[in-house]
Design a protein around this motif. Structure first.
Motif, PDB file in Angstrom:
ATOM      1  N   ASP A 123       8.583  -0.162  -2.378  1.00 29.15           N
ATOM      2  CA  ASP A 123       8.520   1.233  -1.926  1.00 29.15           C
ATOM      3  C   ASP A 123       9.908   1.866  -1.986  1.00 29.15           C
ATOM      4  N   ASP A 124      10.909   1.141  -1.482  1.00 29.67           N
ATOM      5  CA  ASP A 124      12.282   1.661  -1.500  1.00 29.67           C
ATOM      6  C   ASP A 124      12.798   1.824  -2.926  1.00 29.67           C
ATOM      7  N   MET A 125      12.469   0.858  -3.788  1.00 29.84           N
ATOM      8  CA  MET A 125      12.946   0.909  -5.170  1.00 29.84           C
ATOM      9  C   MET A 125      12.335   2.089  -5.925  1.00 29.84           C
ATOM     10  N   CYS A 126      11.087   2.445  -5.595  1.00 28.78           N
ATOM     11  CA  CYS A 126      10.459   3.625  -6.207  1.00 28.78           C
ATOM     12  C   CYS A 126      11.264   4.876  -5.877  1.00 28.78           C
ATOM     13  N   GLN A 128      14.430   5.041  -5.059  1.00 28.68           N
ATOM     14  CA  GLN A 128      15.725   4.977  -5.741  1.00 28.68           C
ATOM     15  C   GLN A 128      15.589   5.312  -7.223  1.00 28.68           C
ATOM     16  N   ALA A 129      14.430   4.953  -7.813  1.00 30.36           N
ATOM     17  CA  ALA A 129      14.208   5.210  -9.236  1.00 30.36           C
ATOM     18  C   ALA A 129      13.703   6.626  -9.490  1.00 30.36           C
ATOM     19  N   GLY A 130      13.462   7.390  -8.424  1.00 28.65           N
ATOM     20  CA  GLY A 130      12.987   8.762  -8.574  1.00 28.65           C
ATOM     21  C   GLY A 130      11.522   8.855  -8.965  1.00 28.65           C
ATOM     22  N   ILE A 131      10.745   7.832  -8.624  1.00 29.50           N
ATOM     23  CA  ILE A 131       9.321   7.812  -8.956  1.00 29.50           C
ATOM     24  C   ILE A 131       8.522   8.388  -7.790  1.00 29.50           C
ATOM     25  N   ASP A 132       7.726   9.377  -8.077  1.00 27.00           N
ATOM     26  CA  ASP A 132       6.897  10.016  -7.055  1.00 27.00           C
ATOM     27  C   ASP A 132       5.922   8.985  -6.496  1.00 27.00           C
ATOM     28  N   ARG A 133       5.976   8.777  -5.184  1.00 26.19           N
ATOM     29  CA  ARG A 133       5.112   7.766  -4.554  1.00 26.19           C
ATOM     30  C   ARG A 133       3.635   8.133  -4.635  1.00 26.19           C
ATOM     31  N   CYS A 134       3.341   9.373  -4.965  1.00 25.71           N
ATOM     32  CA  CYS A 134       1.938   9.749  -5.150  1.00 25.71           C
ATOM     33  C   CYS A 134       1.347   9.072  -6.378  1.00 25.71           C
ATOM     34  N   ARG A 135       2.210   8.582  -7.269  1.00 26.24           N
ATOM     35  CA  ARG A 135       1.739   7.909  -8.483  1.00 26.24           C
ATOM     36  C   ARG A 135       1.471   6.421  -8.262  1.00 26.24           C
ATOM     37  N   VAL A 136       1.868   5.892  -7.097  1.00 28.02           N
ATOM     38  CA  VAL A 136       1.794   4.439  -6.882  1.00 28.02           C
ATOM     39  C   VAL A 136       1.097   4.120  -5.564  1.00 28.02           C
ATOM     40  N   GLN A 137       0.092   3.279  -5.636  1.00 23.56           N
ATOM     41  CA  GLN A 137      -0.540   2.748  -4.427  1.00 23.56           C
ATOM     42  C   GLN A 137      -0.127   1.286  -4.274  1.00 23.56           C
ATOM     43  N   LEU A 138       0.462   0.942  -3.133  1.00 23.00           N
ATOM     44  CA  LEU A 138       0.936  -0.420  -2.894  1.00 23.00           C
ATOM     45  C   LEU A 138       0.136  -1.054  -1.759  1.00 23.00           C
ATOM     46  N   HIS A 139      -0.234  -2.316  -1.960  1.00 22.50           N
ATOM     47  CA  HIS A 139      -1.061  -3.012  -0.974  1.00 22.50           C
ATOM     48  C   HIS A 139      -0.557  -4.437  -0.746  1.00 22.50           C
ATOM     49  N   VAL A 140      -0.624  -4.887   0.499  1.00 23.11           N
ATOM     50  CA  VAL A 140      -0.396  -6.302   0.814  1.00 23.11           C
ATOM     51  C   VAL A 140      -1.747  -6.981   0.688  1.00 23.11           C
TER      52      VAL A 140
END
Length: 279
Positions: A123-126, A128-140
């Motif tokens: 999540d933090d690296m996204c 830093q990379a300028g990637i919109d978090r709306c484009r990525v769903q992350l799950h444990v």
């Protein structure tokens, strides 16, 4: 020769353990215990690993993946006008997926990992990379058990391209079919599975000792931190994926050499590269 040495060391260690237990008959496994703690132990090992390497710098970005798998930068021909839906099982801190999202601004992704620490770093690296978090769903999510497939964060047939990058080898072979089934169920018809992992007789394989060989039948090893390691042949990977229903497009070894400048020694790395299609 290296595998024969490892097997011989393993056999010697087993003989020593057998002798020890004969001398101490009161030492035995609690019969009330079973393998139900295996999942928690597996998760804990990776949680501990990512806790140590929580900066995310331990894993370099795998920028070569878009060259090895050009499909990652392409618009899926079956969904013209729609974003390319990419999934990843065992995403870690995002070293494989982040470069893809950076290069393919039209792609969206769903990714999972057993470690909550790794997901937090991702999540933090996204950001830093300028990637919109709306484009990525992350799950444990803990893959590797058939019951975990039913609780998968990937909806049925919701993915165009699934990535499993240096993850399948961290499972025991008996659990790999569950991982592949999760990929199969997630992929839409005509979807593609991209797989890259460690190949048989890689430098890391030859460095293991018999003490680290935990299953001589399947040649499964245990690293110092307690996680598992397996090395694929082309035949074993192709057999596994085809048993899961995939059709093989590509399955080959990729060999590279790295030089240890301090020791002035060339070392051979052997990886397995696979592209598989869901009919």
């Amino acid at each position: 020769m290296a595998v024969a040495r490892q097997r011989a060391e393993y056999a010697q260690l087993q003989q020593q353990k057998s002798t020890l237990f004969q001398q101490q008959p009161n030492v035995h496994k609690n019969q009330d215990q079973d393998d139900s703690d295996d999942d928690e132990s597996y998760s804990d090992k990776w949680e501990e690993f990512h806790g140590i390497h929580s900066t995310g710098r331990f894993f370099k970005e795998k920028r070569y993946l878009t060259k090895e798998f050009p499909r990652l930068l392409e618009q899926d021909p079956r969904s013209i006008g729609q974003p390319h839906r990419i999934g990843e099982i065992g995403c870690g801190c995002g070293s494989a997926l982040i470069p893809v999202l950076r290069e393919n601004s039209e792609a969206v992704a769903v990714a999972c990992d057993v470690s909550s620490t790794a997901i937090g770093v991702f999540d933090d690296m996204c950001s830093q990379a300028g990637i919109d978090r709306c484009r990525v769903q992350l799950h444990v999510h803990s893959s590797g058990r058939m019951e975990s497939v039913t609780s998968s964060p990937f909806s049925s047939k919701s993915i165009d391209t699934m990535m499993i990058i240096f993850t399948l080898s961290a499972f025991h072979p008996r659990d790999m079919q569950a991982v592949l089934k999760e990929a199969w169920d997630s992929l839409d018809s005509g979807g593609i599975l991209l797989l890259r992992d460690y190949g048989l007789y890689d430098m890391a394989h030859l460095r293991f000792t018999g003490k680290q060989l935990v299953d001589p039948e399947f040649l499964v090893y245990q690293r110092a931190e307690g996680t598992l390691s397996y090395f694929f042949s082309v035949e074993s990977l192709q057999k596994m994926t085809e048993q899961a229903g995939f059709v093989t497009d590509e399955c080959k070894y990729v060999t590279t050499y790295v030089t240890n400048l301090k020791k002035n020694r060339k070392m051979r790395r052997v990886f397995i590269h696979g592209v598989f299609k869901k009919p």
